[in-house]
Design a protein around this motif. Structure first.
Motif, mmCIF file in Angstrom:
data_model
loop_
_atom_site.group_PDB
_atom_site.id
_atom_site.type_symbol
_atom_site.label_atom_id
_atom_site.label_comp_id
_atom_site.label_asym_id
_atom_site.label_seq_id
_atom_site.Cartn_x
_atom_site.Cartn_y
_atom_site.Cartn_z
ATOM 1 N N TYR A 34 0.837 -1.204 0.000
ATOM 2 C CA TYR A 34 0.000 0.000 0.000
ATOM 3 C C TYR A 34 0.872 1.254 0.000
ATOM 4 O O TYR A 34 1.926 1.294 0.662
ATOM 5 C CB TYR A 34 -0.889 0.040 1.248
ATOM 6 N N LEU A 35 0.423 2.271 -0.724
ATOM 7 C CA LEU A 35 1.061 3.579 -0.722
ATOM 8 C C LEU A 35 0.063 4.599 -0.187
ATOM 9 O O LEU A 35 -1.062 4.707 -0.692
ATOM 10 C CB LEU A 35 1.493 3.979 -2.130
ATOM 11 N N HIS A 125 1.425 -4.213 3.692
ATOM 12 C CA HIS A 125 2.409 -3.349 4.332
ATOM 13 C C HIS A 125 2.380 -2.006 3.627
ATOM 14 O O HIS A 125 2.260 -1.933 2.400
ATOM 15 C CB HIS A 125 3.801 -3.982 4.276
ATOM 16 N N CYS A 126 2.483 -0.949 4.405
ATOM 17 C CA CYS A 126 2.167 0.381 3.907
ATOM 18 C C CYS A 126 3.383 1.305 3.946
ATOM 19 O O CYS A 126 4.053 1.413 4.981
ATOM 20 C CB CYS A 126 1.031 0.971 4.739
ATOM 21 N N PHE A 127 3.634 1.982 2.834
ATOM 22 C CA PHE A 127 4.676 2.995 2.732
ATOM 23 C C PHE A 127 4.006 4.366 2.655
ATOM 24 O O PHE A 127 3.125 4.584 1.824
ATOM 25 C CB PHE A 127 5.531 2.772 1.480
ATOM 26 N N TRP A 128 4.461 5.276 3.502
ATOM 27 C CA TRP A 128 3.926 6.633 3.566
ATOM 28 C C TRP A 128 4.843 7.569 2.788
ATOM 29 O O TRP A 128 6.006 7.752 3.153
ATOM 30 C CB TRP A 128 3.803 7.041 5.024
ATOM 31 N N LEU A 129 4.333 8.153 1.707
ATOM 32 C CA LEU A 129 5.064 9.142 0.926
ATOM 33 C C LEU A 129 4.751 10.520 1.498
ATOM 34 O O LEU A 129 3.586 10.925 1.554
ATOM 35 C CB LEU A 129 4.663 9.071 -0.553
ATOM 36 N N HIS A 178 4.143 1.401 7.883
ATOM 37 C CA HIS A 178 5.340 0.754 8.406
ATOM 38 C C HIS A 178 6.597 1.554 8.110
ATOM 39 O O HIS A 178 7.580 1.468 8.836
ATOM 40 C CB HIS A 178 5.485 -0.655 7.812
ATOM 41 N N TRP A 179 6.567 2.308 7.003
ATOM 42 C CA TRP A 179 7.736 3.093 6.602
ATOM 43 C C TRP A 179 7.296 4.455 6.093
ATOM 44 O O TRP A 179 6.227 4.582 5.491
ATOM 45 C CB TRP A 179 8.524 2.388 5.482
#
Length: 207
Positions: A34-35, A125-129, A178-179
């Protein structure tokens, strides 16, 4: 969850780990990537680049909402306001979360509802931009299609709205992710490579 120290990475991009290391293991091919992040951070573009690298489908949640409803995002807001849009957004997220593992570009406010955050954490799992408000304003002003597609959420000026929304949402982005990766000074290609490399490293650590 808490944000740990910024990790030095190739290309000078800083990738911050949110949560503890145990939560970041267990990556596998059945999980979605996920983004999340505010509009203008490049989620859709980065998502397509990642999907090409990973051999997966990229789903833009806003595109799916429009396909499911037969209405544009602006039309949904005009007819039923943000409440109706968020309801459609929940339905769309349930649909993709139950589907084949892919790269999912979330709308900027998809993480606002607790049930959405639960679905994200349960299925991927999720990446935060992330980026500063001034950078986001510049990007949005340069993207006519986004401005036409998405109505303003407040009566504030463009910059004030972004600043206010970021103040409200950043703790929620941190909780849902997560990041975190600061995309302010990096191209979508650089961001996609960094996320892909991290994903592959974690795939290896979970085998």
């Amino acid at each position: 969850m808490r944000t740990n120290d910024l990790l030095p990475t190739r290309g000078g991009i800083g990738l911050a780990v949110i949560g503890n290391s145990d939560q970041n293991k267990g990556m596998n091919q059945r999980m979605h990537l996920y983004l999340t992040g505010y509009r203008g951070t490049g989620k859709s573009t980065v998502g397509r680049l990642l999907a090409d690298r990973m051999g997966r489908q990229c789903v833009d949640l806003d595109d799916l909402i429009e396909a499911n409803t037969g209405q544009s995002i602006r039309q949904i807001f005009d007819h039923g306001g943000e409440e109706l849009f968020r309801r459609y957004e929940c339905d769309a997220l349930v649909e993709v979360a139950q589907g084949e593992a892919g790269v999912i570009a979330l709308g900027g406010g998809a993480i606002l509802k607790p049930e959405n955050r639960h679905a994200i954490s349960r299925t991927g799992h999720c990446f935060w931009l992330d980026a500063d408000a001034e950078t986001l304003l510049g990007r949005l002003r340069g993207d006519v299609s986004t401005c036409e597609r998405r109505p303003p959420l407040t009566d504030l000026s463009e910059l004030s709205e972004i600043q206010e929304m970021l103040e409200v949402r950043r703790p929620i982005y941190a909780e849902a992710s997560h990041w975190r990766i600061d995309v302010s000074d990096h191209s979508p290609e650089q961001v996609a490579i960094e996320i892909y490399d991290r994903w592959c490293e974690l795939q290896g650590s979970s085998e």
